[in-house]
Design an enzyme around this catalytic site. Structure first.
Site, PDB file in Angstrom:
ATOM      1  N   ASN A   1       0.792  -1.150  -0.126  1.00 23.82           N
ATOM      2  CA  ASN A   1      -0.025   0.065   0.015  1.00 23.82           C
ATOM      3  C   ASN A   1       0.836   1.239   0.015  1.00 23.82           C
ATOM      4  O   ASN A   1       1.364   1.735   0.937  1.00 23.82           O
ATOM      5  CB  ASN A   1      -1.058  -0.137   1.356  1.00 23.82           C
ATOM      6  CG  ASN A   1      -1.760   1.235   1.197  1.00 23.82           C
ATOM      7  OD1 ASN A   1      -1.819   1.958   0.508  1.00 23.82           O
ATOM      8  ND2 ASN A   1      -2.860   0.734   2.124  1.00 23.82           N
TER       9      ASN A   1
ATOM     10  N   LYS B   1       2.939   1.204   3.304  1.00 25.56           N
ATOM     11  CA  LYS B   1       2.456   0.047   4.335  1.00 25.56           C
ATOM     12  C   LYS B   1       2.396  -1.256   3.483  1.00 25.56           C
ATOM     13  O   LYS B   1       2.011  -1.282   2.601  1.00 25.56           O
ATOM     14  CB  LYS B   1       1.108   0.534   4.644  1.00 25.56           C
ATOM     15  CG  LYS B   1       0.693   1.731   5.741  1.00 25.56           C
ATOM     16  CD  LYS B   1      -0.732   1.872   6.280  1.00 25.56           C
ATOM     17  CE  LYS B   1      -1.063   3.171   6.294  1.00 25.56           C
ATOM     18  NZ  LYS B   1      -2.278   3.449   6.390  1.00 25.56           N
TER      19      LYS B   1
ATOM     20  N   ARG C   1      -2.384  -1.827  -3.518  1.00 28.86           N
ATOM     21  CA  ARG C   1      -3.493  -1.087  -3.501  1.00 28.86           C
ATOM     22  C   ARG C   1      -3.337   0.067  -4.738  1.00 28.86           C
ATOM     23  O   ARG C   1      -2.002   0.515  -4.464  1.00 28.86           O
ATOM     24  CB  ARG C   1      -3.710  -0.474  -2.088  1.00 28.86           C
ATOM     25  CG  ARG C   1      -4.588   0.866  -2.141  1.00 28.86           C
ATOM     26  CD  ARG C   1      -4.391   1.658  -0.813  1.00 28.86           C
ATOM     27  NE  ARG C   1      -5.449   2.871  -0.761  1.00 28.86           N
ATOM     28  CZ  ARG C   1      -4.991   3.761  -0.319  1.00 28.86           C
ATOM     29  NH1 ARG C   1      -3.934   4.147   0.329  1.00 28.86           N
ATOM     30  NH2 ARG C   1      -5.842   4.670  -0.174  1.00 28.86           N
TER      31      ARG C   1
ATOM     32  N   HIS D   1     -11.997   5.140  -1.115  1.00 35.90           N
ATOM     33  CA  HIS D   1     -11.602   4.313   0.208  1.00 35.90           C
ATOM     34  C   HIS D   1     -12.944   3.110  -0.025  1.00 35.90           C
ATOM     35  O   HIS D   1     -13.532   2.502   0.693  1.00 35.90           O
ATOM     36  CB  HIS D   1     -12.665   4.962   1.356  1.00 35.90           C
ATOM     37  CG  HIS D   1     -11.873   5.947   1.913  1.00 35.90           C
ATOM     38  ND1 HIS D   1     -12.235   7.229   2.459  1.00 35.90           N
ATOM     39  CD2 HIS D   1     -10.388   6.151   2.247  1.00 35.90           C
ATOM     40  CE1 HIS D   1     -11.166   8.098   2.617  1.00 35.90           C
ATOM     41  NE2 HIS D   1     -10.075   7.385   2.689  1.00 35.90           N
TER      42      HIS D   1
ATOM     43  N   HIS E   1     -16.516   6.259   6.337  1.00 36.59           N
ATOM     44  CA  HIS E   1     -15.143   5.738   6.646  1.00 36.59           C
ATOM     45  C   HIS E   1     -14.583   6.947   7.130  1.00 36.59           C
ATOM     46  O   HIS E   1     -14.364   8.054   6.593  1.00 36.59           O
ATOM     47  CB  HIS E   1     -14.309   5.427   5.251  1.00 36.59           C
ATOM     48  CG  HIS E   1     -12.844   5.184   5.426  1.00 36.59           C
ATOM     49  ND1 HIS E   1     -12.297   4.038   5.471  1.00 36.59           N
ATOM     50  CD2 HIS E   1     -12.065   6.018   5.579  1.00 36.59           C
ATOM     51  CE1 HIS E   1     -11.192   4.164   5.544  1.00 36.59           C
ATOM     52  NE2 HIS E   1     -10.714   5.483   5.536  1.00 36.59           N
TER      53      HIS E   1
ATOM     54  N   GLY F   1     -11.558   8.499   9.035  1.00 38.26           N
ATOM     55  CA  GLY F   1     -10.023   8.598   9.290  1.00 38.26           C
ATOM     56  C   GLY F   1      -9.522   9.885   9.169  1.00 38.26           C
ATOM     57  O   GLY F   1     -10.048  10.671   9.272  1.00 38.26           O
TER      58      GLY F   1
ATOM     59  N   GLY G   1      -8.220  10.933   6.432  1.00 35.66           N
ATOM     60  CA  GLY G   1      -9.184  11.069   5.213  1.00 35.66           C
ATOM     61  C   GLY G   1     -10.605  10.509   5.379  1.00 35.66           C
ATOM     62  O   GLY G   1     -10.684   9.657   6.197  1.00 35.66           O
TER      63      GLY G   1
ATOM     64  N   ARG H   1      -7.605  18.262   4.729  1.00 32.78           N
ATOM     65  CA  ARG H   1      -8.196  18.568   3.375  1.00 32.78           C
ATOM     66  C   ARG H   1      -9.555  19.245   3.879  1.00 32.78           C
ATOM     67  O   ARG H   1     -10.209  18.995   4.723  1.00 32.78           O
ATOM     68  CB  ARG H   1      -8.601  17.128   2.681  1.00 32.78           C
ATOM     69  CG  ARG H   1      -7.507  16.696   1.862  1.00 32.78           C
ATOM     70  CD  ARG H   1      -7.593  15.389   1.508  1.00 32.78           C
ATOM     71  NE  ARG H   1      -6.999  14.141   2.031  1.00 32.78           N
ATOM     72  CZ  ARG H   1      -7.347  13.013   1.992  1.00 32.78           C
ATOM     73  NH1 ARG H   1      -8.075  12.656   1.132  1.00 32.78           N
ATOM     74  NH2 ARG H   1      -6.656  12.138   2.799  1.00 32.78           N
TER      75      ARG H   1
ATOM     76  N   ASP I   1      -4.655  15.738  13.580  1.00 29.82           N
ATOM     77  CA  ASP I   1      -5.109  14.575  14.312  1.00 29.82           C
ATOM     78  C   ASP I   1      -6.191  15.039  15.368  1.00 29.82           C
ATOM     79  O   ASP I   1      -6.122  15.666  15.996  1.00 29.82           O
ATOM     80  CB  ASP I   1      -4.074  14.129  15.079  1.00 29.82           C
ATOM     81  CG  ASP I   1      -4.236  12.701  15.546  1.00 29.82           C
ATOM     82  OD1 ASP I   1      -5.142  12.589  16.515  1.00 29.82           O
ATOM     83  OD2 ASP I   1      -3.473  11.927  15.104  1.00 29.82           O
TER      84      ASP I   1
ATOM     85  N   GLY J   1     -10.076   5.110  11.642  1.00 25.19           N
ATOM     86  CA  GLY J   1      -9.535   5.830  12.835  1.00 25.19           C
ATOM     87  C   GLY J   1     -10.583   6.469  13.800  1.00 25.19           C
ATOM     88  O   GLY J   1     -10.884   5.866  14.990  1.00 25.19           O
TER      89      GLY J   1
ATOM     90  N   ASN K   1     -12.872   4.605  16.917  1.00 27.27           N
ATOM     91  CA  ASN K   1     -12.061   4.759  18.150  1.00 27.27           C
ATOM     92  C   ASN K   1     -12.734   5.779  18.825  1.00 27.27           C
ATOM     93  O   ASN K   1     -12.636   6.079  20.132  1.00 27.27           O
ATOM     94  CB  ASN K   1     -10.680   4.944  17.891  1.00 27.27           C
ATOM     95  CG  ASN K   1      -9.817   3.740  17.366  1.00 27.27           C
ATOM     96  OD1 ASN K   1      -9.895   2.848  17.994  1.00 27.27           O
ATOM     97  ND2 ASN K   1      -9.222   4.095  16.272  1.00 27.27           N
TER      98      ASN K   1
ATOM     99  N   GLU L   1      -8.186  -3.003   5.658  1.00 24.89           N
ATOM    100  CA  GLU L   1      -7.802  -2.999   3.954  1.00 24.89           C
ATOM    101  C   GLU L   1      -6.890  -3.897   3.666  1.00 24.89           C
ATOM    102  O   GLU L   1      -7.121  -4.436   2.575  1.00 24.89           O
ATOM    103  CB  GLU L   1      -7.443  -1.374   4.001  1.00 24.89           C
ATOM    104  CG  GLU L   1      -7.573  -0.946   2.489  1.00 24.89           C
ATOM    105  CD  GLU L   1      -7.208   0.502   2.601  1.00 24.89           C
ATOM    106  OE1 GLU L   1      -6.572   0.982   3.322  1.00 24.89           O
ATOM    107  OE2 GLU L   1      -7.636   1.084   1.542  1.00 24.89           O
TER     108      GLU L   1
HETATM  109  P1  AMP Z   1      -6.936   6.741  10.049  1.00 30.34           P
HETATM  110  O1  AMP Z   1      -6.602   7.649   8.920  1.00 30.34           O
HETATM  111  O2  AMP Z   1      -8.113   5.486   9.516  1.00 30.34           O
HETATM  112  O3  AMP Z   1      -5.606   6.097  10.405  1.00 30.34           O
HETATM  113  O4  AMP Z   1      -7.479   7.577  11.169  1.00 30.34           O
HETATM  114  C1  AMP Z   1      -6.629   8.528  11.854  1.00 30.34           C
HETATM  115  C2  AMP Z   1      -7.549   9.477  12.635  1.00 30.34           C
HETATM  116  O5  AMP Z   1      -8.351   8.696  13.736  1.00 30.34           O
HETATM  117  C3  AMP Z   1      -6.864  10.468  13.427  1.00 30.34           C
HETATM  118  O6  AMP Z   1      -7.562  11.837  13.193  1.00 30.34           O
HETATM  119  C4  AMP Z   1      -7.015  10.173  14.802  1.00 30.34           C
HETATM  120  O7  AMP Z   1      -6.672  11.011  15.564  1.00 30.34           O
HETATM  121  C5  AMP Z   1      -8.040   9.463  14.958  1.00 30.34           C
HETATM  122  N1  AMP Z   1      -8.351   8.494  15.924  1.00 30.34           N
HETATM  123  C6  AMP Z   1      -7.377   7.468  16.382  1.00 30.34           C
HETATM  124  N2  AMP Z   1      -7.836   7.001  17.532  1.00 30.34           N
HETATM  125  C7  AMP Z   1      -8.543   7.778  18.225  1.00 30.34           C
HETATM  126  C8  AMP Z   1      -9.410   8.003  19.379  1.00 30.34           C
HETATM  127  N3  AMP Z   1      -9.069   7.155  20.193  1.00 30.34           N
HETATM  128  N4  AMP Z   1     -10.068   8.999  19.582  1.00 30.34           N
HETATM  129  C9  AMP Z   1     -10.163   9.927  18.428  1.00 30.34           C
HETATM  130  N5  AMP Z   1      -9.646   9.888  17.439  1.00 30.34           N
HETATM  131  C10 AMP Z   1      -8.802   8.739  17.103  1.00 30.34           C
END
Ligand code: AMP
Length: 400
Positions: free
Chosen positions: A7, A14, A92, A181, A209, A211, A213, A242, A284, A332, A336, A385
């Site tokens: 990926n 990755k 990917r 995605h 989805h 995350g 993104g 973005r 983040d 993400g 979470n 993924e």
């Molecule tokens: P990804 O691109 O799927 O890896 O997701 C990354 C995003 O998930 C980032 O903005 C992280 O801050 C958020 N994230 C991961 N763990 C947590 C959590 N426990 N609480 C809030 N946001 C999270």
């Protein structure tokens, strides 16, 4: 089959080695800051997954892959004695344009078609292609499969994928919504259908989805019928860096007022907007949440805007699906952030959608988190993924 999943991102790689019969992953690799002087690559092997870090200053993503293959073939802790044990490479590929509606075995024709989509994903397709060219050169007999982010959305109807701009630009440049995605949305929809115990063909599902993104997709009977990302992954939701949906007139306005080039505005909208741009704190979500809790008003506003825009997207797909039975949260933030889910669904109670507070107190699991009397079931699906890419590669190569 033992599949090496590759990926390649714009500045990251990755990779995992996955035995598709058991679903077991025996190697994990993450290279970050690729191209920068402090670039590095972490590689770890089962069973302990203790990381070894390799410094990779000023290299390309393909260089990282070559190094990884060297480590895989020589490290005493490697799960393979020889790279011949690998049955396929699953790559990917971010943009397949209008050429691909499913994963495919890679040959020269496929590579030419991917190459023709480079303009549509200039940050992502070229490093992905470079990895494929490199592994084909090193292992010409290893079957390789391309798994596209765009393929799942090939079922969208024209009324969803066309933009209301002059038709000549679609005909000349294939400017349309493609969506991204796709592997994640497809997996989330199928897994949610299993969780609620109904065939995916009978369900209307909204997959979120969320995350770094983020995109939301309307899935009718297992097929994508609309999605928030567009020609590129910039459209739709507010994201880490973005902007998502904005008035397109902001672009020439900014160019005139600030004396910026198109490329400079593109960088602002892709890399300096979203959570980072509004909060001024971070891309983040965890950092933004922390800043907001400490009284940073811009951080609080960024969080409010993010939740509001997710709610709007869910609402719009509620309107266009013939029936909405399930909403899925994945990636993400979706998997979470208990508090983000609470806030998103607190605003949707007038639609009869109710979260179960206790069931929602969970992270990264495949489970149902809605209340028993909710009009729509809400599912949490842990994104996987890499496993999806490995399974597609094994299926295609296994059938040869
Ligand atoms: P990804 O691109 O799927 O890896 O997701 C990354 C995003 O998930 C980032 O903005 C992280 O801050 C958020 N994230 C991961 N763990 C947590 C959590 N426990 N609480 C809030 N946001 C999270």
């Amino acid at each position: 089959m033992l599949v090496l999943v590759v990926n390649a991102g714009s500045s990251s790689l990755k990779s995992q080695l996955i035995e598709t019969e058991t679903g077991e992953s025996t190697m994990k690799c993450l290279a970050e800051k690729v191209g920068l002087p402090d670039g590095f690559m972490n590689v770890s092997f089962a069973p302990d997954f203790e990381k070894t870090t390799y410094e990779m200053p000023d290299v390309t993503v393909a260089d990282c892959l070559v190094k990884l293959l060297e480590v895989l073939g020589s490290d005493p802790a490697s799960p393979v004695k020889s790279l011949d044990e690998i049955g396929a490479i699953g790559n990917r590929v971010v943009h397949g344009g209008e050429h691909f509606s499913s994963s495919v075995l890679i040959d020269d024709d496929v590579l030419a078609k991917i190459e023709s989509c480079n303009d549509l994903a200039p940050l992502h397709n070229p490093p992905g292609l470079a990895c494929i060219y490199k592994t084909r050169e090193l292992y010409p007999n290893m079957p390789q499969v391309a798994v596209f982010d765009t393929a799942f959305h090939a079922t969208m109807p024209a009324k969803a994928y066309m933009y209301p701009i002059p038709m000549e630009y679609y005909k000349k440049h294939a400017i349309r919504r493609y969506g991204f995605h796709g592997t994640s949305h497809g997996y989330a929809a199928r897994t949610a259908a299993e969780l609620v115990g109904k065939p995916v063909e009978e369900l209307g599902i909204i997959t979120c989805h969320l995350g770094n993104g983020g995109s939301i997709t309307a899935v009718d009977g297992g097929k994508s019928v609309d999605t928030t990302m567009g020609l590129t992954p910039l459209e739709g939701l507010m994201m880490g860096t973005r902007c998502g949906d904005i008035d397109p007139a902001i672009i020439p306005f900014l160019m005139n007022k600030e004396g910026l080039s198109a490329a400079e505005v593109d960088t602002i909208l892709n890399k300096k907007s979203g959570f980072l741009g509004v909060s001024g704190v971070s891309s983040d979500m965890r950092d933004v949440e922390e800043a907001a809790a400490n009284g940073n008003e811009d951080a609080q506003l960024a969080l409010d805007m993010y939740i509001y825009r997710v709610q709007k997207a869910i609402g719009s797909y509620f309107a266009i699906l013939p029936h909405t039975d399930v909403i899925v949260m994945t990636a993400g933030v979706g998997e979470n952030s208990i508090s983000a889910r609470e806030k998103i669904f607190a605003g949707l109670e007038h639609l009869g959608i109710k979260l179960d507070a206790e069931a929602n107190n969970v992270r990264g699991k495949n489970t149902i988190i809605s209340a028993a009397d909710s009009s729509v079931q809400i599912c949490l699906v842990a994104a996987d993924e890499e496993a999806c890419i490995a399974n597609d590669a094994a299926e295609i190569v296994g059938a040869l």
